[in-house]
Design a protein around this motif. Structure first.
Motif, PDB file in Angstrom:
ATOM      1  N   ASN A 107       0.258  75.351  59.186  1.00 49.73           N
ATOM      2  CA  ASN A 107       0.182  75.662  57.760  1.00 49.73           C
ATOM      3  C   ASN A 107       1.350  76.507  57.259  1.00 49.73           C
ATOM      4  O   ASN A 107       1.317  77.006  56.132  1.00 49.73           O
ATOM      5  CB  ASN A 107      -1.152  76.339  57.431  1.00 49.73           C
ATOM      6  CG  ASN A 107      -2.254  75.325  57.189  1.00 49.73           C
ATOM      7  OD1 ASN A 107      -2.038  74.312  56.529  1.00 49.73           O
ATOM      8  ND2 ASN A 107      -3.427  75.572  57.745  1.00 49.73           N
TER       9      ASN A 107
ATOM     10  N   SER B 200       3.335  75.975  47.214  1.00 46.45           N
ATOM     11  CA  SER B 200       2.302  74.960  47.353  1.00 46.45           C
ATOM     12  C   SER B 200       1.687  74.625  45.997  1.00 46.45           C
ATOM     13  O   SER B 200       1.506  75.494  45.133  1.00 46.45           O
ATOM     14  CB  SER B 200       1.211  75.442  48.309  1.00 46.45           C
ATOM     15  OG  SER B 200       0.155  74.512  48.378  1.00 46.45           O
TER      16      SER B 200
ATOM     17  N   LEU C 172      -3.985  79.000  46.992  1.00 40.18           N
ATOM     18  CA  LEU C 172      -4.662  79.591  48.142  1.00 40.18           C
ATOM     19  C   LEU C 172      -5.947  80.257  47.659  1.00 40.18           C
ATOM     20  O   LEU C 172      -5.909  81.150  46.805  1.00 40.18           O
ATOM     21  CB  LEU C 172      -3.737  80.619  48.805  1.00 40.18           C
ATOM     22  CG  LEU C 172      -4.073  81.103  50.210  1.00 40.18           C
ATOM     23  CD1 LEU C 172      -4.046  79.957  51.214  1.00 40.18           C
ATOM     24  CD2 LEU C 172      -3.117  82.210  50.633  1.00 40.18           C
TER      25      LEU C 172
ATOM     26  N   HIS D  93       2.591  79.251  50.756  1.00 42.92           N
ATOM     27  CA  HIS D  93       1.325  78.963  50.078  1.00 42.92           C
ATOM     28  C   HIS D  93       1.170  79.757  48.783  1.00 42.92           C
ATOM     29  O   HIS D  93       0.460  79.328  47.875  1.00 42.92           O
ATOM     30  CB  HIS D  93       0.164  79.249  51.023  1.00 42.92           C
ATOM     31  CG  HIS D  93      -0.023  78.200  52.075  1.00 42.92           C
ATOM     32  ND1 HIS D  93      -0.750  77.056  51.886  1.00 42.92           N
ATOM     33  CD2 HIS D  93       0.481  78.108  53.336  1.00 42.92           C
ATOM     34  CE1 HIS D  93      -0.714  76.312  52.976  1.00 42.92           C
ATOM     35  NE2 HIS D  93       0.026  76.928  53.872  1.00 42.92           N
TER      36      HIS D  93
ATOM     37  N   TYR E  62      -6.125  78.609  58.731  1.00 44.12           N
ATOM     38  CA  TYR E  62      -5.635  79.654  57.828  1.00 44.12           C
ATOM     39  C   TYR E  62      -5.881  81.057  58.381  1.00 44.12           C
ATOM     40  O   TYR E  62      -6.047  82.019  57.626  1.00 44.12           O
ATOM     41  CB  TYR E  62      -6.265  79.517  56.431  1.00 44.12           C
ATOM     42  CG  TYR E  62      -5.728  78.339  55.656  1.00 44.12           C
ATOM     43  CD1 TYR E  62      -4.636  78.479  54.810  1.00 44.12           C
ATOM     44  CD2 TYR E  62      -6.300  77.078  55.780  1.00 44.12           C
ATOM     45  CE1 TYR E  62      -4.122  77.389  54.106  1.00 44.12           C
ATOM     46  CE2 TYR E  62      -5.796  75.978  55.087  1.00 44.12           C
ATOM     47  CZ  TYR E  62      -4.704  76.148  54.261  1.00 44.12           C
ATOM     48  OH  TYR E  62      -4.200  75.080  53.572  1.00 44.12           O
TER      49      TYR E  62
END
Length: 675
Positions: A439, A449, A453, A445, A496
Motif C-alpha cells: 500500500n 490517492s 483514507l 494515501h 493498512y
C-alpha cells in the motif's frame, strides 16, 4: 628476456591478484546460508525437505505427526521428522577451533482437542540423518528409542518442547536441551513464564534459538507469535556442538505422539541462518603465491614507488572492505546476504518503472525476487516482492550511510517497523533489501490517492507508529533516534498497518546520552515541518525531537494537510500547528479535521488526537509527553492531554532564563496529562 614497462605492469597485477587470492583463500571465512519459509506449500516446498512416513506438508504447515482428526486410531503412537534436504558443514577440520554459529526462528502450533491428553512432544533438531529411529514414538519424541537413548553415537542435539511428564522430567510443560538422549541436560519449566505448550485452544508460539560458535552458548526464547522476542532467554546453556554432532549435519524438527497422549505438531514458519564451512583451504595456491611474490617484489621496485604505493593503498582498501564484510556477517541475527546480480534481475536492471521513492541517501526500487531459496528447479520456484534501497553515493560517505543503517536496523524486531530482509555489498554497490509494502507510503494515501483514507485506518496507523517509536526509545537495548519521522517514511502493508521505515538518518545512542551530537554526529537532519525548533539552535537530535516529529504526523493525518505547507486563514498564513492551535483557542478545534472525511469519524477520537498532536508539538522539549504516555493516550487508557489555549514561545535552551511564553494567558505555561 626484457619486459616492457606495460608488460611488467600487467604481470605485476596478475601476480598480485594470485597472491591476494591465495592469501584470502587460505583463511576463508564461512559463508552464511539462509532459509526463509513464511508458509509451506506441498507443490512448492516438497523438494526442500526430507520427510519420514508420518510427516507431511498440509494446511500451510509442516506436520511432524499425522493430522487427521477424523481417524483417531491413525495418530496414536506415531513419530516423525522433517529435515531440510541439505546438510551443513559445521566446522572445517578437527583442529580448527572455529565452529558454525546459527540463528533460527520458527512458529509452532501444538494443537489438541479439548478431550485429549497432551503428548508427547516436539523438538528442534540437529542430526546426522533425517530418518526417524524405529519405535521412537511416545516418550522418545522421534529422537531416539529404548535401545539407542543415551548412546554417544547418536550424534544429535535437540531443543525439546515436552508436553508429557516422564519420571525424569520436571513437569509436562517445559523446554529442555537434549544431547543424544530424551533425558535433558538442562530443563526450564514454562509455567513460571505463563506459557502452556499444548493448550486446549490452539496457540501459535514463536521460538528463537541462537547459537554462538565462538562462545559456545545456546539461547532459547519464546513468545506469542505477534509479540517481540523477550529480552532474556528462557534457556541459556554452554555446549560445544563439535563434541556432540557430526561435522555435516541436518537441521529440522521431530515430534511424537503416544497413547493416550496425542496432539498435532505443526510448524507454520521457519527461518534459519547458518555459517557453512564448505569452503576448502588450498595449500597449492599458497605455495604458488609465495613463489610469485618474490618476482612481484622485484618488479615493483622496477616500476617505481608510485605504483607500489597505489598497490598498497588498493590492498588496504580491500582489507578494509573484507574486515567490514566479515564483521557484518558475524553480527548475531544478520539477515540474508544477496548477490548483486539477483537484485539487478529482480528490479529489471534498476529500471525507472520500478522506482518506489527517492531521497538524499538513494533510490528505492520494487523488486520481484524469484527462486528465493537459491535453487533453480521449477518445483521450488517462488515469487517474492521486495523493496531494494540502492545507495546513490558509492564513495566512503555512501559506505558510512550504508553501514550506519544496516548496523542499527539488523536487530530491530517490531511489527510496526519495516523488516530488513537482507543486504548486498558487492562491486562497489551498496544495497539493502526490505519487505515490500503493497500500500505504499502514508504520504501517497493522504495526497495522491483518489480514495480518501478512512478514519479507522488513520487511527490504526497513528497507534502503530506510536508503538514503533516507543520500541525505539525504550524497549530496544540502545536508544534509537529516528530523526526523520514523516508521512513518506511511514509505509502501509496490505491491511493498512503502519510500518516505520527509512533509517538512513537514525542513530543508536547510549542510554546515558541524550543526542547524537555527543557522539560526533552533530547536524540538523530531517525535513522542514517535522524538525523540532531546538534542533536548529543546538544541532542535536533527541528522543524528544522524535516526539515533535510524531506530533507533526498526528496533525497531518487528522487534518489531511502537510506540516510544511502554509495555510491561508483570512488575512494571515499559518503553519499547520499554529492553525490547529488557533482553532483550539477559539473552541472549534474539530474544524481542523480533514474535510474529505465528510464527518465520517469518531469525534472523541479526533479531539483526543488533535490535542495529542499539539502536546507533542510543544516548543519546549521537556514539556512533550513521552512515548509510553502517547501510546496510552491513543489507546484511551489515559485521558486527553491538557493543552493551553495559547501556544508557548520557544526560548533558546542554553540561555538559562527559564521558559518564556506568550504574555497572554501565561498561567497555561505547561502541558500536562490530566490525572
Amino acid at each position: 628476456m626484457v619486459l616492457s614497462k606495460r608488460s611488467s605492469i600487467i604481470f605485476i597485477i596478475f601476480c598480485f591478484s594470485l597472491l591476494q587470492n591465495a592469501t584470502i583463500g587460505s583463511s576463508k571465512s564461512p559463508k552464511t546460508k539462509n532459509l526463509s519459509f513464511h508458509d509451506f506449500k506441498e507443490v512448492r516446498d516438497a523438494t526442500s525437505f526430507k520427510f519420514t512416513n508420518f510427516s507431511s506438508i498440509d494446511g500451510g504447515a509442516l506436520q511432524l505427526t499425522p493430522d487427521n482428526e477424523n481417524q483417531p486410531l491413525g495418530y496414536f503412537n506415531k513419530s516423525g521428522r522433517i529435515m531440510y534436504y541439505k546438510p551443513y558443514k559445521l566446522w572445517r577440520s578437527e583442529t580448527d577451533r572455529d565452529i558454525a554459529s546459527f540463528n533460527t526462528t520458527f512458529v509452532m502450533n501444538i494443537y489438541r482437542n479439548r478431550t485429549w491428553n497432551p503428548g508427547e512432544g516436539f523438538a528442534f533438531l540437529i542430526a546426522p540423518e533425517f530418518d526417524v529411529p524405529e519405535e521412537s514414538h511416545g516418550r522418545w519424541l522421534g529422537l531416539t528409542n529404548a535401545s539407542t537413548d543415551g548412546n554417544p553415537e547418536n550424534r544429535l542435539v535437540a531443543v525439546e518442547f515436552d508436553t508429557e511428564k516422564q519420571e525424569f522430567d520436571p513437569d509436562d510443560n517445559h523446554i529442555g536441551l537434549n544431547i543424544n538422549s530424551v533425558r535433558s541436560k538442562t530443563t526450564v519449566s514454562l509455567d513460571r513464564f505463563g506459557f502452556l505448550i499444548s493448550p486446549e485452544t490452539g496457540t501459535d508460539y514463536r521460538v528463537w534459538i541462537q547459537y554462538n560458535g565462538k562462545s559456545k552458548v545456546m539461547e532459547v526464547y519464546m513468545a506469542n507469535r505477534s509479540d517481540e522476542r523477550p529480552k532474556q532467554p528462557f534457556l541459556n546453556e554452554t555446549i560445544n556442538l563439535k563434541d556432540h554432532v557430526k561435522q555435516s549435519s541436518y537441521f529440522g524438527f521431530a515430534a511424537s505422539t503416544g497413547n493416550p497422549g496425542i496432539q498435532f505438531n505443526c510448524v507454520l514458519e521457519w527461518e534459519l541462518q547458518v555459517e557453512d564451512f564448505s569452503g576448502k583451504k588450498d595449500g597449492k595456491w599458497w605455495r604458488i603465491a609465495l613463489g610469485v611474490g618474490v618476482s612481484v617484489m622485484v618488479l615493483l621496485a622496477l616500476c617505481g614507488v608510485k605504483f607500489g604505493v597505489a598497490c598498497v593503498k588498493k590492498r588496504r582498501d580491500l582489507d578494509e572492505d573484507s574486515n567490514v564484510l566479515g564483521a557484518l556477517k558475524r553480527l548475531p541475527g544478520m539477515p540474508r546476504e544477496f548477490r548483486y546480480k539477483d537484485l539487478k534481475k529482480a528490479t529489471n536492471d534498476f529500471h525507472q518503472n520500478m522506482v518506489l521513492g527517492q531521497g538524499g541517501f538513494g533510490v528505492v526500487y520494487r523488486g520481484i525476487l524469484r527462486d528465493w531459496d537459491g535453487r533453480s528447479t521449477s518445483s521450488a520456484l517462488r515469487t517474492n516482492e521486495i523493496a531494494v534501497k540502492k545507495f546513490s553515493r558509492d564513495d566512503i560517505k555512501g559506505k558510512d550511510d550504508f553501514l550506519a543503517e544496516l548496523t542499527i536496523i539488523h536487530r530491530l524486531r517490531h511489527k510496526h517497523l519495516v523488516r530488513l530482509v537482507g543486504w548486498c555489498y558487492e562491486k562497489g554497490k551498496l544495497l539493502l533489501v526490505y519487505d515490500y509494502m503493497p500500500n505504499g507510503s502514508l504520504e501517497k494515501h493522504l495526497y495522491e490517492s483518489s480514495n480518501t483514507l478512512n478514519w479507522r485506518h488513520r487511527h490504526k496507523i497513528l497507534a502503530g507508529v506510536a508503538s514503533a517509536l516507543h520500541y525505539l526509545h525504550n524497549d530496544y537495548d540502545q536508544k534509537v533516534v529516528h530523526r526523520d519521522l514523516k508521512a513518506s517514511n511511514i509505509l502501509l502493508d496490505s491491511d493498512y498497518n503502519a510500518r516505520l521505515g527509512d533509517f538512513g538518518l537514525a542513530r543508536a545512542i547510549e542510554n546515558e546520552r541524550t543526542s547524537y551530537a555527543e557522539l560526533g554526529l552533530a547536524g540538523v537532519p530531517g525535513t522542514m515541518g517535522y524538525v523540532a525548533p531546538e534542533c536548529f539552535h543546538t544541532g542535536k537530535a533527541t528522543p524528544e525531537s522524535d516526539v515533535f516529529g510524531f506530533g507533526a504526523v498526528v496533525l497531518e493525518v487528522v487534518c489531511g494537510r502537510s506540516p510544511g505547507v502554509k495555510i491561508q486563514h483570512e488575512e494571515h498564513q499559518f503553519t499547520l500547528v499554529d492553525w490547529v492551535w488557533m482553532l483550539h483557542r477559539e473552541g472549534r478545534i474539530l474544524e481542523a479535521v480533514d474535510e474529505r472525511l465528510k464527518n465520517e469519524y469518531v469525534v472523541e477520537e479526533a479531539n483526543r488526537l488533535l490535542l495529542l498532536g499539539l502536546a507533542c508539538s510543544h516548543p519546549v522539549a521537556s514539556e512533550r509527553p513521552q512515548t509510553q504516555a502517547i501510546c496510552l493516550i491513543i489507546a484511551e487508557t489515559l485521558p486527553s492531554p491538557h493543552v493551553p489555549p495559547f501556544k508557548p514561545v520557544f526560548t533558546w535552551p542554553n540561555l538559562g532564563l527559564g521558559v518564556a511564553f506568550s504574555s497572554i494567558e501565561s498561567d497555561y505555561s505547561n502541558i500536562t496529562l490530566s490525572s
